[in-house]
Write a protein that holds these residues in place. Structure first.
Motif, PDB file in Angstrom:
ATOM      1  N   ALA A 136      -2.892 -16.985   0.869  1.00 25.39           N
ATOM      2  CA  ALA A 136      -1.940 -16.063   0.248  1.00 25.39           C
ATOM      3  C   ALA A 136      -2.155 -16.053  -1.254  1.00 25.39           C
ATOM      4  CB  ALA A 136      -0.517 -16.481   0.582  1.00 25.39           C
ATOM      5  N   HIS A 137      -1.627 -15.047  -1.920  1.00 24.93           N
ATOM      6  CA  HIS A 137      -1.769 -14.928  -3.372  1.00 24.93           C
ATOM      7  C   HIS A 137      -1.225 -16.182  -4.055  1.00 24.93           C
ATOM      8  CE1 HIS A 137      -2.030 -13.095  -7.299  1.00 24.93           C
ATOM      9  NE2 HIS A 137      -0.764 -13.407  -7.524  1.00 24.93           N
ATOM     10  N   GLY A 138      -2.051 -16.797  -4.884  1.00 21.58           N
ATOM     11  CA  GLY A 138      -1.638 -17.988  -5.610  1.00 21.58           C
ATOM     12  C   GLY A 138      -1.821 -19.285  -4.855  1.00 21.58           C
ATOM     13  N   ALA A 139      -2.225 -19.226  -3.590  1.00 20.12           N
ATOM     14  CA  ALA A 139      -2.433 -20.434  -2.789  1.00 20.12           C
ATOM     15  C   ALA A 139      -3.896 -20.838  -2.820  1.00 20.12           C
ATOM     16  CB  ALA A 139      -1.987 -20.208  -1.350  1.00 20.12           C
ATOM     17  N   GLY A 140      -4.158 -22.122  -2.659  1.00 21.96           N
ATOM     18  CA  GLY A 140      -5.526 -22.610  -2.613  1.00 21.96           C
ATOM     19  C   GLY A 140      -6.190 -22.272  -1.290  1.00 21.96           C
ATOM     20  N   GLN A 141      -7.506 -22.244  -1.298  1.00 20.14           N
ATOM     21  CA  GLN A 141      -8.254 -22.018  -0.077  1.00 20.14           C
ATOM     22  C   GLN A 141      -8.174 -23.247   0.828  1.00 20.14           C
ATOM     23  OE1 GLN A 141     -12.305 -21.089  -1.130  1.00 20.14           O
ATOM     24  NE2 GLN A 141     -11.863 -18.929  -1.537  1.00 20.14           N
ATOM     25  N   GLN A 142      -8.446 -23.037   2.091  1.00 18.45           N
ATOM     26  CA  GLN A 142      -8.726 -24.122   3.020  1.00 18.45           C
ATOM     27  C   GLN A 142     -10.246 -24.227   3.142  1.00 18.45           C
ATOM     28  OE1 GLN A 142      -6.161 -26.099   4.475  1.00 18.45           O
ATOM     29  NE2 GLN A 142      -5.088 -24.990   2.853  1.00 18.45           N
TER      30      GLN A 142
ATOM     31  N   ASN B 197     -15.770 -33.278  -6.133  1.00 16.88           N
ATOM     32  CA  ASN B 197     -16.574 -32.360  -6.941  1.00 16.88           C
ATOM     33  C   ASN B 197     -18.025 -32.799  -6.773  1.00 16.88           C
ATOM     34  OD1 ASN B 197     -18.031 -31.012  -8.895  1.00 16.88           O
ATOM     35  ND2 ASN B 197     -16.804 -31.715 -10.627  1.00 16.88           N
ATOM     36  N   PRO B 198     -18.806 -32.162  -5.916  1.00 20.10           N
ATOM     37  CA  PRO B 198     -20.149 -32.669  -5.622  1.00 20.10           C
ATOM     38  C   PRO B 198     -21.071 -32.669  -6.829  1.00 20.10           C
ATOM     39  CG  PRO B 198     -19.829 -30.488  -4.670  1.00 20.10           C
ATOM     40  CD  PRO B 198     -18.497 -30.929  -5.176  1.00 20.10           C
ATOM     41  N   GLU B 199     -20.804 -31.822  -7.802  1.00 17.59           N
ATOM     42  CA  GLU B 199     -21.670 -31.769  -8.988  1.00 17.59           C
ATOM     43  C   GLU B 199     -21.483 -32.999  -9.866  1.00 17.59           C
ATOM     44  OE1 GLU B 199     -21.025 -27.968 -10.866  1.00 17.59           O
ATOM     45  OE2 GLU B 199     -21.218 -26.894  -8.963  1.00 17.59           O
ATOM     46  N   ALA B 200     -20.240 -33.391 -10.114  1.00 17.34           N
ATOM     47  CA  ALA B 200     -19.987 -34.591 -10.920  1.00 17.34           C
ATOM     48  C   ALA B 200     -20.303 -35.855 -10.124  1.00 17.34           C
ATOM     49  CB  ALA B 200     -18.528 -34.601 -11.385  1.00 17.34           C
ATOM     50  N   TYR B 201     -20.011 -35.823  -8.835  1.00 22.61           N
ATOM     51  CA  TYR B 201     -20.254 -36.990  -7.990  1.00 22.61           C
ATOM     52  C   TYR B 201     -21.742 -37.311  -7.908  1.00 22.61           C
ATOM     53  CZ  TYR B 201     -19.435 -40.056  -3.937  1.00 22.61           C
ATOM     54  OH  TYR B 201     -19.354 -41.130  -3.084  1.00 22.61           O
ATOM     55  N   ALA B 202     -22.570 -36.272  -7.924  1.00 16.62           N
ATOM     56  CA  ALA B 202     -24.010 -36.461  -7.744  1.00 16.62           C
ATOM     57  C   ALA B 202     -24.660 -37.235  -8.879  1.00 16.62           C
ATOM     58  CB  ALA B 202     -24.694 -35.102  -7.594  1.00 16.62           C
ATOM     59  N   ILE B 203     -24.070 -37.187 -10.071  1.00 16.65           N
ATOM     60  CA  ILE B 203     -24.706 -37.868 -11.205  1.00 16.65           C
ATOM     61  C   ILE B 203     -24.264 -39.317 -11.334  1.00 16.65           C
ATOM     62  CG2 ILE B 203     -24.917 -35.679 -12.450  1.00 16.65           C
ATOM     63  CD1 ILE B 203     -22.604 -36.541 -14.223  1.00 16.65           C
ATOM     64  N   LEU B 204     -23.357 -39.771 -10.467  1.00 18.77           N
ATOM     65  CA  LEU B 204     -22.912 -41.159 -10.501  1.00 18.77           C
ATOM     66  C   LEU B 204     -23.916 -42.059  -9.784  1.00 18.77           C
ATOM     67  CD1 LEU B 204     -19.148 -40.714  -9.557  1.00 18.77           C
ATOM     68  CD2 LEU B 204     -20.083 -41.117 -11.852  1.00 18.77           C
ATOM     69  N   GLY B 205     -23.958 -43.304 -10.189  1.00 15.46           N
ATOM     70  CA  GLY B 205     -24.740 -44.283  -9.455  1.00 15.46           C
ATOM     71  C   GLY B 205     -23.979 -44.764  -8.231  1.00 15.46           C
ATOM     72  N   ASP B 206     -24.598 -45.663  -7.471  1.00 11.24           N
ATOM     73  CA  ASP B 206     -23.974 -46.155  -6.241  1.00 11.24           C
ATOM     74  C   ASP B 206     -22.630 -46.823  -6.528  1.00 11.24           C
ATOM     75  OD1 ASP B 206     -26.117 -45.233  -4.798  1.00 11.24           O
ATOM     76  OD2 ASP B 206     -27.133 -47.172  -4.693  1.00 11.24           O
ATOM     77  N   LEU B 207     -22.565 -47.652  -7.578  1.00  6.24           N
ATOM     78  CA  LEU B 207     -21.319 -48.331  -7.907  1.00  6.24           C
ATOM     79  C   LEU B 207     -20.251 -47.329  -8.320  1.00  6.24           C
ATOM     80  CD1 LEU B 207     -19.638 -50.841  -8.355  1.00  6.24           C
ATOM     81  CD2 LEU B 207     -20.622 -51.026 -10.656  1.00  6.24           C
ATOM     82  N   GLY B 208     -20.629 -46.377  -9.151  1.00  5.11           N
ATOM     83  CA  GLY B 208     -19.671 -45.377  -9.597  1.00  5.11           C
ATOM     84  C   GLY B 208     -19.099 -44.582  -8.439  1.00  5.11           C
TER      85      GLY B 208
ATOM     86  N   SER C 201     -19.564 -26.820  -4.089  1.00  3.99           N
ATOM     87  CA  SER C 201     -19.739 -26.854  -5.538  1.00  3.99           C
ATOM     88  C   SER C 201     -18.418 -27.145  -6.234  1.00  3.99           C
ATOM     89  CB  SER C 201     -20.261 -25.490  -6.017  1.00  3.99           C
ATOM     90  OG  SER C 201     -19.279 -24.490  -5.746  1.00  3.99           O
ATOM     91  N   LEU C 202     -18.486 -27.251  -7.559  1.00  2.00           N
ATOM     92  CA  LEU C 202     -17.285 -27.383  -8.381  1.00  2.00           C
ATOM     93  C   LEU C 202     -16.352 -26.206  -8.152  1.00  2.00           C
ATOM     94  CD1 LEU C 202     -15.470 -28.369 -10.726  1.00  2.00           C
ATOM     95  CD2 LEU C 202     -17.103 -27.291 -12.304  1.00  2.00           C
ATOM     96  N   ASP C 203     -16.907 -24.995  -8.102  1.00  2.00           N
ATOM     97  CA  ASP C 203     -16.071 -23.824  -7.867  1.00  2.00           C
ATOM     98  C   ASP C 203     -15.342 -23.927  -6.529  1.00  2.00           C
ATOM     99  OD1 ASP C 203     -16.728 -22.645 -10.266  1.00  2.00           O
ATOM    100  OD2 ASP C 203     -18.367 -21.454  -9.434  1.00  2.00           O
ATOM    101  N   GLY C 204     -16.028 -24.469  -5.534  1.00  2.23           N
ATOM    102  CA  GLY C 204     -15.386 -24.658  -4.240  1.00  2.23           C
ATOM    103  C   GLY C 204     -14.266 -25.666  -4.306  1.00  2.23           C
ATOM    104  N   MET C 205     -14.472 -26.744  -5.053  1.00  5.11           N
ATOM    105  CA  MET C 205     -13.412 -27.737  -5.241  1.00  5.11           C
ATOM    106  C   MET C 205     -12.190 -27.092  -5.882  1.00  5.11           C
ATOM    107  SD  MET C 205     -13.298 -30.805  -7.980  1.00  5.11           S
ATOM    108  CE  MET C 205     -12.247 -32.241  -7.848  1.00  5.11           C
ATOM    109  N   ALA C 206     -12.417 -26.341  -6.952  1.00  3.74           N
ATOM    110  CA  ALA C 206     -11.313 -25.699  -7.665  1.00  3.74           C
ATOM    111  C   ALA C 206     -10.574 -24.725  -6.763  1.00  3.74           C
ATOM    112  CB  ALA C 206     -11.847 -24.989  -8.906  1.00  3.74           C
ATOM    113  N   ALA C 207     -11.305 -24.000  -5.924  1.00  3.39           N
ATOM    114  CA  ALA C 207     -10.664 -23.048  -5.018  1.00  3.39           C
ATOM    115  C   ALA C 207      -9.768 -23.764  -4.009  1.00  3.39           C
ATOM    116  CB  ALA C 207     -11.725 -22.212  -4.293  1.00  3.39           C
ATOM    117  N   LEU C 208     -10.190 -24.928  -3.544  1.00  2.68           N
ATOM    118  CA  LEU C 208      -9.356 -25.701  -2.624  1.00  2.68           C
ATOM    119  C   LEU C 208      -8.064 -26.154  -3.297  1.00  2.68           C
ATOM    120  CD1 LEU C 208     -12.015 -27.979  -0.891  1.00  2.68           C
ATOM    121  CD2 LEU C 208     -10.892 -25.965   0.075  1.00  2.68           C
ATOM    122  N   LEU C 209      -8.151 -26.433  -4.587  1.00  4.75           N
ATOM    123  CA  LEU C 209      -6.993 -26.931  -5.332  1.00  4.75           C
ATOM    124  C   LEU C 209      -6.187 -25.814  -5.965  1.00  4.75           C
ATOM    125  CD1 LEU C 209      -8.832 -29.943  -6.980  1.00  4.75           C
ATOM    126  CD2 LEU C 209      -7.195 -30.042  -5.087  1.00  4.75           C
TER     127      LEU C 209
END
Length: 395
Positions: free
Chosen positions: A132-138, A238-249, A198-206
């Motif tokens: 709906a208008h103003g709602a996040g995607q599933q 956020n797969p874009e930010a997550y991808a640049i982390l090391g295993d510990l991060g 992607s990041l855009d997909g994350m934002a759309a969910l939220l």
């Protein structure tokens, strides 16, 4: 606006009572009642077909796209409630409630808009469905969902390789028992992780601008606060930010977010963000061997430059749209406050303090009362202890 609408409804009800002898038709159904009931019946059939894995029956109610995209998702419940019908009869708004099997103790609630058409026999057919208008995607709004089930986790992704989703499941499966060791076992002890393309997909969910989450590896969202029950949380990556982390991060991030899931029922409007985020970081870093200077680089630089923080960060200091370095210092400050409580008073007292703050009816007095009751100290003494702790560990 809500108040004026309520007043109008009360006035209309009163008018109906006053005129009842002459106009006994005030309680007639609205003109769209029949159409609305017809749409509801179609949505009920649609939900039953989805839960029953009957693609043929689903197709008789409308587009098959949601069915095919949701095929891999284990659903325990799925139900629509029509909330409004479009004036032209070609659309409807509905509330969707659903639970993922083995994961959710309360339903996710999503506002949806459906595009409709008439069938040859005068019935209804769903030609499209979306937020709906103003709602996040599933997640299924973004494509076909792939599911990977772990020992303590369910990872759902779109546009992701199955092997990559298995990596998320492995980390989540380590996070859940680690959180239980720190927080205790009185929570669901499972987590649902959503991995969009992607990041855009994350934002759309939220339902928020992508810029807000740039550089943020993951967030946890409480989607439906049921009365007296813990909500159905999702860890959204956020797969874009997550991808640049090391295993510990990556492990720290998923343990941090899983902590939010575990502590949700004890986290209320009375809980300041320095405590909820600090505790999640404290759990995330447990057992990693990271020194304070390694885990808090921005605050270390500030202290080295002679800028010892004067107070614990306020909620507004945790906004994602500000200075990244300042945001990092806020998280690091909260983490060191929780670490200090665990070091000085013990881990049991840290848990008790967290619960005591969240149990307070209002934000005002919550921290002060818990400091007094659980730690036998005052806000002024606590702040001074924390400043000394920051100076000693980072100076």
């Amino acid at each position: 606006m809500a108040g004026r609408n309520s007043a109008r409804r009360r006035a209309a009800a009163g008018l109906c009572l006053l005129l009842l002898p002459a106009f006994a038709g005030c309680d007639r159904p609205a003109p769209d009642t029949g159409a609305r009931a017809g749409v509801q019946r179609v949505l009920d059939r649609r939900a039953a077909a989805l839960l029953g894995h009957d693609e043929g029956a689903y197709a008789t109610t409308g587009t098959r796209t949601p069915y095919t995209r949701l095929r891999a998702v284990p659903l325990a419940s799925w139900a629509y409630r029509v909330t409004a019908l479009g004036r032209d009869g070609t659309s409807a708004d509905a509330e969707l409630r659903y639970r993922v099997a083995g994961q959710d103790t309360a339903p996710v609630i999503a506002r949806r808009t459906l595009t409709l058409s008439h069938t040859a026999d005068g019935g209804w057919y769903v030609t499209a469905e979306g937020p709906a208008h103003g709602a996040g995607q599933q997640l299924w709004d973004q494509g076909t969902v792939t599911a990977v089930t772990g020992a303590h986790s369910l990872v759902l992704g779109t546009g992701q390789r199955t092997a990559g989703l298995r990596g998320y499941a492995r980390l989540a499966d380590r996070a859940v028992p680690a959180v239980s060791r720190a927080w205790g076992a009185r929570w669901a002890r499972r987590v649902v992780v959503l991995v969009p393309r992607s990041l855009d997909g994350m934002a759309a969910l939220l339902g928020a601008p992508a810029a807000r989450y740039r550089g943020i590896a993951a967030v946890t969202t409480a989607e439906t606060p049921g009365a007296g029950r813990a909500p159905a949380d999702r860890v959204v990556v956020n797969p874009e930010a997550y991808a640049i982390l090391g295993d510990l991060g990556r492990q720290v991030v998923l343990t941090h977010e899983t902590t939010h899931v575990a502590t949700r029922s004890a986290t209320t409007a009375a809980t300041p963000l320095w405590l909820s985020e600090g505790y999640a970081d404290w759990t995330g870093y447990l057992g990693t061997g990271r020194t304070p200077a390694e885990a808090a680089p921005e605050l270390t630089r500030a202290v080295a430059g002679g800028h010892l923080p004067a107070a614990l960060p306020a909620d507004e200091d945790f906004g994602f749209t500000g200075d990244p370095a300042a945001l990092a210092r806020s998280y690091e400050s909260g983490w060191l406050a929780c670490r200090m409580i665990a070091d000085r008073w013990g881990e049991d007292r840290l848990r008790a303090f967290y619960r005591a703050v969240g149990a307070h009816r209002t934000r005002a007095g919550a921290v002060e009362g818990a400091l007094n009751k659980v730690l036998d100290t005052t806000p002024q003494e606590f702040t001074a202890h924390w400043q000394d702790y920051v100076r000693d560990r980072l100076g």
